[in-house]
Enzyme design. Structure first.
Site, PDB file in Angstrom:
ATOM      1  N   ARG A  40      38.125  38.896  41.364  1.00  0.00           N
ATOM      2  CA  ARG A  40      37.307  40.254  42.008  1.00  0.00           C
ATOM      3  C   ARG A  40      35.486  40.573  42.330  1.00  0.00           C
ATOM      4  O   ARG A  40      35.069  39.772  41.809  1.00  0.00           O
ATOM      5  CB  ARG A  40      37.686  41.187  41.006  1.00  0.00           C
ATOM      6  CG  ARG A  40      38.887  41.582  40.935  1.00  0.00           C
ATOM      7  CD  ARG A  40      39.461  42.683  40.192  1.00  0.00           C
ATOM      8  NE  ARG A  40      38.842  44.360  41.240  1.00  0.00           N
ATOM      9  CZ  ARG A  40      38.232  45.098  40.232  1.00  0.00           C
ATOM     10  NH1 ARG A  40      37.523  44.458  39.379  1.00  0.00           N
ATOM     11  NH2 ARG A  40      37.408  45.814  41.357  1.00  0.00           N
ATOM     12  N   LYS A 100      37.772  40.094  27.211  1.00  0.00           N
ATOM     13  CA  LYS A 100      38.545  39.807  28.262  1.00  0.00           C
ATOM     14  C   LYS A 100      39.370  38.317  28.799  1.00  0.00           C
ATOM     15  O   LYS A 100      37.959  37.247  28.435  1.00  0.00           O
ATOM     16  CB  LYS A 100      37.768  39.896  29.941  1.00  0.00           C
ATOM     17  CG  LYS A 100      38.160  39.301  30.877  1.00  0.00           C
ATOM     18  CD  LYS A 100      37.683  39.792  32.549  1.00  0.00           C
ATOM     19  CE  LYS A 100      38.736  38.930  33.296  1.00  0.00           C
ATOM     20  NZ  LYS A 100      37.926  39.484  34.945  1.00  0.00           N
ATOM     21  N   ARG A 227      32.646  50.512  33.266  1.00  0.00           N
ATOM     22  CA  ARG A 227      32.078  50.754  31.992  1.00  0.00           C
ATOM     23  C   ARG A 227      32.161  51.687  31.153  1.00  0.00           C
ATOM     24  O   ARG A 227      32.243  52.817  31.128  1.00  0.00           O
ATOM     25  CB  ARG A 227      30.200  50.465  32.356  1.00  0.00           C
ATOM     26  CG  ARG A 227      30.302  48.912  32.437  1.00  0.00           C
ATOM     27  CD  ARG A 227      29.722  47.800  32.031  1.00  0.00           C
ATOM     28  NE  ARG A 227      29.061  46.468  33.321  1.00  0.00           N
ATOM     29  CZ  ARG A 227      30.344  46.156  34.109  1.00  0.00           C
ATOM     30  NH1 ARG A 227      31.223  47.088  34.175  1.00  0.00           N
ATOM     31  NH2 ARG A 227      29.400  45.427  34.787  1.00  0.00           N
TER      32      ARG A 227
HETATM   33  C1  BTN Z   1      38.846  38.502  37.442  1.00  0.00           C
HETATM   34  O1  BTN Z   1      39.155  39.114  37.229  1.00  0.00           O
HETATM   35  O2  BTN Z   1      37.825  38.690  39.027  1.00  0.00           O
HETATM   36  C2  BTN Z   1      40.002  37.417  38.611  1.00  0.00           C
HETATM   37  C3  BTN Z   1      40.190  36.529  38.199  1.00  0.00           C
HETATM   38  C4  BTN Z   1      40.847  35.478  38.873  1.00  0.00           C
HETATM   39  C5  BTN Z   1      41.140  34.145  38.647  1.00  0.00           C
HETATM   40  C6  BTN Z   1      42.486  34.174  38.904  1.00  0.00           C
HETATM   41  S1  BTN Z   1      42.932  32.056  38.570  1.00  0.00           S
HETATM   42  C7  BTN Z   1      44.033  31.436  39.501  1.00  0.00           C
HETATM   43  C8  BTN Z   1      43.315  32.365  40.952  1.00  0.00           C
HETATM   44  N1  BTN Z   1      42.327  31.232  41.276  1.00  0.00           N
HETATM   45  C9  BTN Z   1      41.765  31.568  42.224  1.00  0.00           C
HETATM   46  O3  BTN Z   1      40.684  31.370  42.134  1.00  0.00           O
HETATM   47  N2  BTN Z   1      41.529  33.366  41.087  1.00  0.00           N
HETATM   48  C10 BTN Z   1      42.597  33.511  39.775  1.00  0.00           C
END
Ligand code: BTN
Length: 229
Positions: A40, A100, A227
């Site tokens: 994100r 996380k 947070r």
């Molecule tokens: C976050 O916490 O910021 C979201 C992370 C999401 C990661 C997943 S892994 C599979 C899919 N492909 C990506 O490039 N991102 C999501």
């Protein structure tokens, strides 16, 4: 319907391309080796080969249906599969013992949602220090394939429920998984404090309800992060 790639920069990027080419709803791309995972807010999602389950699921929604709260609904499905001690941090971090262990990135092309999920099965050695401080791993002996096989049916059932009732049908369940229920939290926008208040859950659109000194404020996920103060 499920394709395992030997290696992929980002399963979301690959599936977005395929979605544009018309692959059907329910298509899944997964890999053990994602080299350019995206998170994100323009962040990267780091995973060493074999340490994480990284996959994306394409879901084509009916034209015009509201998709507010979709990422929270997906979080509920993932949490239900992991079970044991899992909590959700608004908007869509998956926590275990306060750390996380997974994240969700949803990207849309029209009404087609590419739902990307990353779950740490083990913690990659290469994690940047600031990420390592709050990251965790499921530490599970289950294979990547076994995790995916457990996740997909629950995810698909949840998406069907979401299509029928929107997020409101899953809201109570989200409440029970909220890692910050009634805690005093701070909302940051681009790293700077924006608002503080008690976390009073989420509304039917998935907006965070923050009880501030001036009353309840709705916070939309967009570019903000939460947070614990
Ligand atoms: C976050 O916490 O910021 C979201 C992370 C999401 C990661 C997943 S892994 C599979 C899919 N492909 C990506 O490039 N991102 C999501």
């Amino acid at each position: 319907m499920i394709e395992w790639l030997e290696e992929c920069d980002s399963t979301n990027t690959c599936l977005l391309e395929r979605a544009r080419l018309g692959v059907p709803s329910g298509s899944v791309l997964a890999t053990r080796k994602q080299t350019g995972g995206r998170g994100r807010r323009g962040r990267s999602w780091v995973s060493a080969p074999g340490d994480s389950l990284t996959f994306s699921l394409l879901w084509r929604f009916t034209e015009g249906m509201p998709l507010a709260g979709l990422s929270l609904a997906v979080g509920v499905a993932v949490a239900d599969v992991i079970g044991e001690g899992v909590q959700l941090k608004w908007p869509n971090d998956i926590l275990q013992k306060g750390r996380k262990v997974g994240g969700i990135l949803i990207e849309l092309i029209g009404m087609a949602a590419v739902i990307g999920i990353g779950l740490n099965l083990r913690l990659p050695d290469a994690l940047p220090e600031e990420v390592r401080a709050s990251a965790g791993a499921l530490g599970s002996d289950l294979s990547h394939e076994a995790w995916l096989a457990q996740l997909l049916p629950v995810l698909m059932d949840t998406l069907k429920k979401f299509e029928r009732d929107g997020f409101s049908g899953l809201r109570e369940r989200w409440f029970s998984l909220n890692a910050h229920a009634d805690a005093w939290v701070r909302i940051l926008s681009e790293g700077a404090p924006l608002l503080e208040g008690y976390c009073r859950g989420v509304d039917a659109e998935g907006a965070l309800l923050l009880e501030t000194t001036t009353g309840i404020q709705r916070v939309l996920s967009g570019d903000v992060s939460l947070r614990l103060v």
